[in-house]
Design a protein around this motif. Structure first.
Motif: not given
Length: 459
Positions: A385-402
């Motif tokens: 079984a595979r597990m996933m971790m994902k962060l989505l980041v705005d490259p301009k502000t460095d804010k984590v979007l999701g």
């Protein structure tokens, strides 16, 4: 004008009960509440709570395989007894319902155990014909399972029926690909039922992050569910030996039971809205503003009946905010933009908060930090079984979007991840957090380089 109540709540689910209890118990309002079924509503009686208990019950097979992988070769589960489980479940739901009732009574809320509807903008009428007036009326009737409108669908169950079955079917068809269908398929397969799931799309859990959807789709098949994508039923015929289902690919199959888990509609019919100027959407959802106020100043609505974010904690927050605003002189609204959610599959859950990768790309440039791996616990036991971790980041502000997690206890992890993301945390702040080792969650703070970068979709 003198009213019988300061507030009358129609609906005794999570949102309505919270609003009534806060308005009466904390702010001193005179409150009445009507519920046609059982206090606690969908979540407590026929949703989140019994579903999670059934998820736990359905994991014996996975636990047996894991124990054998850890050196217990003779570990066995035996046969599952639906009758024993059902008796314990019913007792627990009754206990919770009594807690809800006691909380309302302590707060001074007058509970009417029958259906209510609006007679006008300040009057409610109970099923027995009694009429009462209220300065404010709150509609919190939630949603009800929907079917898809095919011949013979009266022979099928709806998702509410899962918790009421006298016995488990030997072979069942689950229709749908949302979180309810996927969770129920996981439950039934785990309890030993030969389970088929039919969904018209190419991957389950539409609306979630696509990478997580693909992993969830694969896991359902690995759990022994016969997942049939790209098809939908066109007809149900009941016979002496079960229900024959015809599909739009010209195939047919026979099942002992068929269950529709094809979404829920706002439960606004039969509420007497035609006696008011309360406006609704075409699907019946009651239209409200940011304060949960309808087009009629004296009438408000919270929860799934408004079809905003259809989750129990959201309904609770909306009900609490309504009570504080109208009766507590503490005006506040609910931010629906960042709401965490979880899908309780097994062995891996799906947790999500913020934008999906697909949504983030439409918004503009985004860096994707993603990793897929075999977690230590299940890998040692021999699972692939595979597990996933994902962060989505705005490259301009460095804010984590999701943030999106597919893995064991993802629901627990996403709750904690939602706190910094809701506060506007940056990727640098995630990186500055020292990892807890060895854990799966440490991946959230150790991913240093983007796995891919999107430049956004041209406007």
């Amino acid at each position: 004008m003198t009213f019988d109540y300061d507030l009358f709540v129609i609906g005794g689910g999570s949102g309505g009960v919270r609003a009534a209890r806060i308005a009466a118990g904390e702010h001193g309002a005179k409150v009445g509440l009507a519920e046609e079924s059982r206090l606690g509503g969908t979540c407590v009686i026929r949703g989140c709570v019994p579903k999670k208990l059934m998820i736990f019950a359905s994991q014996a097979g996975n636990m047996q395989a894991e124990m054998q992988g850890y050196g217990w070769p003779d570990a066995k589960t035996g046969d599952f007894s639906w009758e024993i489980y059902r008796e314990k479940q019913d007792a627990e739901l009754t206990r919770l319902e009594l807690i809800y009732r006691a909380g309302l009574e302590r707060a001074g809320v007058e509970v009417h155990d029958q259906r209510a509807k609006l007679a006008d903008h300040h009057t409610v009428e109970l099923a027995d014909g009694t009429r009462m007036t209220a300065k404010h009326i709150l509609i919190a009737t939630g949603g009800r399972p929907a079917k898809i409108g095919v011949p013979g669908e009266e022979h099928a169950m709806i998702s509410d029926d899962l918790f009421l079955m006298d016995k488990l079917p030997k072979r069942v068809l689950l229709v749908g690909g949302g979180f309810i269908a996927c969770e129920f398929a996981t439950i039934l397969a785990g309890l030993g039922v030969d389970t088929v799931q039919a969904y018209r799309g190419d991957a389950v859990l539409r609306g979630f992050d696509r990478e997580a959807r693909d992993l969830a789709t694969l896991q359902l098949s690995h759990q022994g569910i016969d997942l049939r994508l790209g098809i939908t039923p066109t007809r149900l015929d009941k016979g002496a030996d079960g229900i024959t289902v015809s599909f739009d690919d010209d195939s047919t199959d026979r099942f002992d039971a068929v269950m529709f888990a094809t979404g829920r509609d706002p439960y606004s019919w039969g509420l007497g809205l035609e006696n008011t100027q309360v406006k609704t959407q075409p699907n019946g959802a009651i239209i409200v503003d940011e304060w949960s106020q309808t087009s009629v100043p004296s009438v408000y609505a919270v929860g799934d009946v408004t079809n905003r974010v259809n989750l129990t904690p959201v309904a609770i927050r909306e009900g609490h905010s309504f009570a504080d605003t109208v009766f507590g002189n503490k005006p506040r609204t609910v931010d629906h933009s960042i709401v965490a959610s979880a899908v309780y599959l097994r062995p891996h859950e799906l947790g999500s908060v913020g934008l999906t990768e697909e949504e983030a790309v439409l918004r503009g440039p985004v860096d994707v930090y993603s990793t897929v791996f075999r977690p230590m616990r299940s890998m040692f036991a021999g699972s692939d079984a595979r597990m996933m971790m994902k962060l989505l980041v705005d490259p301009k502000t460095d804010k984590v979007l999701g943030c999106h997690i597919f893995g064991p206890e993802a629901g627990e992890m996403i709750q904690l991840s939602a706190i910094p993301i809701g506060m506007g945390a940056t990727k640098a702040q995630f990186d500055a957090t020292i990892a807890v080792h060895p854990t799966a969650a440490e991946e959230l703070v150790t991913m240093r380089q983007p796995s891919r970068r999107h430049h956004g979709v041209p406007g």
